[in-house]
Design an enzyme around this catalytic site. Structure first.
Site, PDB file in Angstrom:
ATOM      1  N   GLU A  70       0.837  -1.211   0.000  1.00 59.03           N
ATOM      2  CA  GLU A  70       0.000   0.000   0.000  1.00 59.03           C
ATOM      3  C   GLU A  70       0.862   1.247   0.000  1.00 59.03           C
ATOM      4  O   GLU A  70       1.960   1.239   0.548  1.00 59.03           O
ATOM      5  CB  GLU A  70      -0.854   0.010   1.281  1.00 59.03           C
ATOM      6  CG  GLU A  70      -2.310  -0.334   1.080  1.00 59.03           C
ATOM      7  CD  GLU A  70      -3.143   0.811   0.485  1.00 59.03           C
ATOM      8  OE1 GLU A  70      -2.618   1.611  -0.302  1.00 59.03           O
ATOM      9  OE2 GLU A  70      -4.322   0.875   0.819  1.00 59.03           O
ATOM     10  N   ASP A  71       0.343   2.314  -0.570  1.00 57.75           N
ATOM     11  CA  ASP A  71       1.072   3.583  -0.559  1.00 57.75           C
ATOM     12  C   ASP A  71       0.994   4.270   0.801  1.00 57.75           C
ATOM     13  O   ASP A  71       2.007   4.602   1.402  1.00 57.75           O
ATOM     14  CB  ASP A  71       0.577   4.524  -1.671  1.00 57.75           C
ATOM     15  CG  ASP A  71      -0.934   4.747  -1.654  1.00 57.75           C
ATOM     16  OD1 ASP A  71      -1.638   4.134  -0.823  1.00 57.75           O
ATOM     17  OD2 ASP A  71      -1.425   5.534  -2.487  1.00 57.75           O
ATOM     18  N   PHE A  76      -1.801  16.560   3.200  1.00 61.06           N
ATOM     19  CA  PHE A  76      -1.966  15.873   1.923  1.00 61.06           C
ATOM     20  C   PHE A  76      -0.642  15.880   1.165  1.00 61.06           C
ATOM     21  O   PHE A  76      -0.065  16.933   0.912  1.00 61.06           O
ATOM     22  CB  PHE A  76      -3.063  16.542   1.085  1.00 61.06           C
ATOM     23  CG  PHE A  76      -3.543  15.651  -0.002  1.00 61.06           C
ATOM     24  CD1 PHE A  76      -4.457  14.637   0.260  1.00 61.06           C
ATOM     25  CD2 PHE A  76      -3.057  15.780  -1.297  1.00 61.06           C
ATOM     26  CE1 PHE A  76      -4.886  13.774  -0.749  1.00 61.06           C
ATOM     27  CE2 PHE A  76      -3.480  14.927  -2.309  1.00 61.06           C
ATOM     28  CZ  PHE A  76      -4.400  13.925  -2.030  1.00 61.06           C
ATOM     29  N   ARG A 106       2.278  11.854  -9.711  1.00 59.49           N
ATOM     30  CA  ARG A 106       2.648  10.466  -9.375  1.00 59.49           C
ATOM     31  C   ARG A 106       4.088  10.155  -9.774  1.00 59.49           C
ATOM     32  O   ARG A 106       4.729   9.281  -9.206  1.00 59.49           O
ATOM     33  CB  ARG A 106       1.720   9.467 -10.102  1.00 59.49           C
ATOM     34  CG  ARG A 106       0.288   9.465  -9.616  1.00 59.49           C
ATOM     35  CD  ARG A 106      -0.435   8.233 -10.156  1.00 59.49           C
ATOM     36  NE  ARG A 106      -1.869   8.304 -10.047  1.00 59.49           N
ATOM     37  CZ  ARG A 106      -2.583   7.994  -8.963  1.00 59.49           C
ATOM     38  NH1 ARG A 106      -1.972   7.611  -7.864  1.00 59.49           N
ATOM     39  NH2 ARG A 106      -3.888   8.081  -8.968  1.00 59.49           N
ATOM     40  N   ASP A 148      -4.287   6.260   5.711  1.00 63.09           N
ATOM     41  CA  ASP A 148      -4.788   7.566   6.146  1.00 63.09           C
ATOM     42  C   ASP A 148      -5.860   7.326   7.220  1.00 63.09           C
ATOM     43  O   ASP A 148      -5.535   7.147   8.389  1.00 63.09           O
ATOM     44  CB  ASP A 148      -5.324   8.279   4.898  1.00 63.09           C
ATOM     45  CG  ASP A 148      -5.777   9.699   5.154  1.00 63.09           C
ATOM     46  OD1 ASP A 148      -5.398  10.287   6.166  1.00 63.09           O
ATOM     47  OD2 ASP A 148      -6.533  10.243   4.318  1.00 63.09           O
TER      48      ASP A 148
END
Ligand code: IMP
Length: 169
Positions: free
Chosen positions: A93-94, A146, A159, A97
């Site tokens: 996973e990146d 963010f 990205r 959150d």
């Protein structure tokens, strides 16, 4: 944009994570499942550092749309092509959150009877957590801001950056 993590810092941490992951699996075969799109660079860098028998697969989920806030509804847009049954599945996973995406995926994947299910996440925002979820291998804890770059986007932009930056910072 303000740089939060340089390319060098990310690559060093991915090295360390790969060492931990290799030690944990101790030569057992691994199926490394990339959660698209955000984890594509992390997954690519990580699997190149894994030793032994490594297979890859890809899933895609969406919970965001173009908003910078989780909708809480996790939609599986693309499923894996291969069976998880009796395999060592490593979910890549990146960022964790609110935790809702990972919680949903952990529950879904557990129903597929893998031999083991572990999670590698590059980033975590602990102060944004809404549901508790376990991460086995974590890159960095970051503040509740963010971020973009190294796979992470804002409306599909950024990205391609090698580093991670705070948007508007
Ligand atoms: P969660 O379900 O709230 O934990 O959200 C997980 C997903 O939201 C991640 O896989 C990302 O795709 C996206 N996300 C959360 N925070 C950020 C961020 O700071 N930048 C870019 N995407 C993010």
């Amino acid at each position: 944009m303000t740089t939060l993590l340089t390319e060098k810092a990310i690559q060093q941490r991915v090295d360390e994570m790969a060492r931990d992951i290799n030690a944990a699996y101790a030569g057992e075969p691994v199926l490394a499942v990339c959660v698209l799109k955000g984890a594509f660079l992390f997954h690519a860098d990580l699997v190149r550092r894994l030793v032994g028998e490594v297979a890859v697969d890809f899933i895609q989920v969406s919970s965001y749309g173009t908003e910078q806030r989780s909708s809480g509804i996790v939609q599986l847009k693309k499923d894996a092509d291969t069976s998880f049954e009796d395999r060592n599945v490593l979910l890549v996973e990146d960022i964790v959150d609110t935790g809702q995406t990972l919680k949903h995926l952990r529950e879904l994947f557990a129903t597929r009877r893998p031999k083991s299910l572990r999670v590698a996440a590059l980033l975590s925002k602990p102060s944004a957590r809404v549901v508790e979820v376990d991460v086995d291998f974590l890159g960095f804890e970051i503040p509740n801001e963010f971020v973009v770059g190294y796979g992470l986007d804002s409306a599909e932009q950024y990205r391609n950056l090698g580093h991670i930056a705070v948007l508007g910072g």
